[in-house]
Design a protein around this motif. Sequence first.
Motif, mmCIF file in Angstrom:
data_model
loop_
_atom_site.group_PDB
_atom_site.id
_atom_site.type_symbol
_atom_site.label_atom_id
_atom_site.label_comp_id
_atom_site.label_asym_id
_atom_site.label_seq_id
_atom_site.Cartn_x
_atom_site.Cartn_y
_atom_site.Cartn_z
ATOM 1 N N ILE A 33 -4.883 23.467 27.212
ATOM 2 C CA ILE A 33 -6.020 22.907 27.923
ATOM 3 C C ILE A 33 -6.839 23.950 28.337
ATOM 4 O O ILE A 33 -6.349 25.136 29.016
ATOM 5 N N ASP A 34 -8.344 24.158 28.375
ATOM 6 C CA ASP A 34 -8.914 25.303 28.934
ATOM 7 C C ASP A 34 -8.873 25.113 30.318
ATOM 8 O O ASP A 34 -8.627 24.270 30.909
ATOM 9 N N SER A 40 -8.085 32.032 24.020
ATOM 10 C CA SER A 40 -7.755 31.771 22.665
ATOM 11 C C SER A 40 -7.174 33.072 21.964
ATOM 12 O O SER A 40 -7.579 34.182 22.191
ATOM 13 N N HIS A 89 -16.211 27.073 24.123
ATOM 14 C CA HIS A 89 -16.788 27.848 22.975
ATOM 15 C C HIS A 89 -17.805 26.945 22.221
ATOM 16 O O HIS A 89 -17.765 27.050 20.845
ATOM 17 N N ALA A 102 -4.777 29.528 28.478
ATOM 18 C CA ALA A 102 -5.001 30.866 28.135
ATOM 19 C C ALA A 102 -6.169 31.416 27.361
ATOM 20 O O ALA A 102 -6.748 30.443 26.783
ATOM 21 N N LYS A 116 -0.740 30.344 22.915
ATOM 22 C CA LYS A 116 -0.087 28.936 23.670
ATOM 23 C C LYS A 116 0.457 28.236 22.381
ATOM 24 O O LYS A 116 1.748 27.552 22.881
ATOM 25 N N TYR A 161 -13.901 19.179 23.690
ATOM 26 C CA TYR A 161 -12.371 18.873 23.703
ATOM 27 C C TYR A 161 -12.105 17.855 24.517
ATOM 28 O O TYR A 161 -12.498 18.247 25.893
ATOM 29 N N GLY A 162 -11.115 17.019 24.460
ATOM 30 C CA GLY A 162 -10.752 15.978 25.423
ATOM 31 C C GLY A 162 -9.461 15.707 25.305
ATOM 32 O O GLY A 162 -8.801 15.773 24.162
ATOM 33 N N GLY A 188 -10.793 21.994 32.188
ATOM 34 C CA GLY A 188 -9.980 20.728 32.153
ATOM 35 C C GLY A 188 -9.037 20.881 32.989
ATOM 36 O O GLY A 188 -8.617 19.964 33.614
HETATM 37 P P1 5GP Z 1 -8.936 26.120 19.775
HETATM 38 O O1 5GP Z 1 -10.373 25.974 19.217
HETATM 39 O O2 5GP Z 1 -8.519 27.462 19.867
HETATM 40 O O3 5GP Z 1 -7.799 25.167 19.474
HETATM 41 O O4 5GP Z 1 -9.052 25.818 21.373
HETATM 42 C C1 5GP Z 1 -10.070 26.335 22.038
HETATM 43 C C2 5GP Z 1 -9.808 26.117 23.542
HETATM 44 O O5 5GP Z 1 -10.002 24.817 24.065
HETATM 45 C C3 5GP Z 1 -8.679 26.582 24.339
HETATM 46 O O6 5GP Z 1 -8.970 27.079 25.506
HETATM 47 C C4 5GP Z 1 -7.691 25.371 24.456
HETATM 48 O O7 5GP Z 1 -6.868 25.403 25.410
HETATM 49 C C5 5GP Z 1 -8.998 24.302 24.679
HETATM 50 N N1 5GP Z 1 -8.471 22.862 24.685
HETATM 51 C C6 5GP Z 1 -7.940 22.250 23.641
HETATM 52 N N2 5GP Z 1 -7.627 21.047 23.824
HETATM 53 C C7 5GP Z 1 -8.164 20.676 24.933
HETATM 54 C C8 5GP Z 1 -8.482 19.568 25.805
HETATM 55 O O8 5GP Z 1 -7.815 18.311 25.343
HETATM 56 N N3 5GP Z 1 -9.070 19.663 26.712
HETATM 57 C C9 5GP Z 1 -9.706 20.860 27.221
HETATM 58 N N4 5GP Z 1 -10.443 20.832 28.477
HETATM 59 N N5 5GP Z 1 -9.502 22.132 26.603
HETATM 60 C C10 5GP Z 1 -8.854 21.962 25.486
#
Ligand code: 5GP
Length: 220
Positions: free
Chosen positions: A109-110, A18, A84, A16, A22, A88-89, A113
């Motif tokens: 997950i974005d 941010s 952003h 989704a 979620k 992230y992984g 990913g």
């Molecule tokens: P936030 O910084 O708001 O927690 O997350 C920012 C974005 O990173 C969101 O779209 C979230 O779904 C994504 N994200 C969080 N964890 C992971 C991950 O392990 N892998 C990927 N590819 N995206 C992630």
Amino acid sequence: MSNDTPARGDLFLLSAPSGAGKTTLIRYVTARLADSGELHFSVSHTTRRPRAGEQDGRDYHFVDEAAFRRMIDAGEFLEWAEVHGQFYGTSRRAVLPHLERGADVVVDIDVQGAERLMRGFPQAHSVFILPPSYAELVRRLRGRGLDGEPEIARRLADALDEIARYDSYQYVIINDDVERAGRALAAIVLEKRHRRERQEPRIAGVLADFERARGSDAPS
Ligand code: 5GP
Ligand code: ADP
């Protein structure tokens, strides 16, 4: 788990823009479904800084870029992406052992990913969460009070590109109301739990009970 070994739990990919909700919905569903099995949240690694209230190891594993790159080189990630402006992984150990022990696993997950994991795990179930409107997304990002204005502006700028990719996903939930959207997500998870293959161990127990009863002095 290699891809030819059937996992015992189901894998849910949740994406989704941010601020769409979620985290809120994952918490709602995890709490409500506890009596029918575990929904394990996959804790990702990220190079972004923790927000107020976030805990290392619960919300994310917060690491610096050097550590993140070492994990990439060591093949520890199922997938990773730059989102952003931060990395992230999803590590293998955040997902695979939990599926193997029979828990369902949800990955926040974005879109990049998620598309990668869908290719590696075609059996995964993918859910896209939409906010009801742009204005409401702005309200939620500001109301959450955890990101500064530049960070909010960046997330809003990325939001349109993200929501344009909703059609890679199997399910879409418009999060206009937490209860309603939470029930919809819970229904998706519950439906998977009640497929015959998932119920086989319990079915075997019921059948064995009937066999035992037939062989003893069961009431006729
Ligand atoms: P936030 O910084 O708001 O927690 O997350 C920012 C974005 O990173 C969101 O779209 C979230 O779904 C994504 N994200 C969080 N964890 C992971 C991950 O392990 N892998 C990927 N590819 N995206 C992630
Ligand atoms: P995400 O994890 O997708 O970035 P959050 O779950 O942190 O989003 O939600 C962002 C903000 O919006 C939070 O303050 C949360 O309480 C609020 N929120 C989530 N869902 C709803 C909803 N259906 N109605 C109103 N506010 C919501």
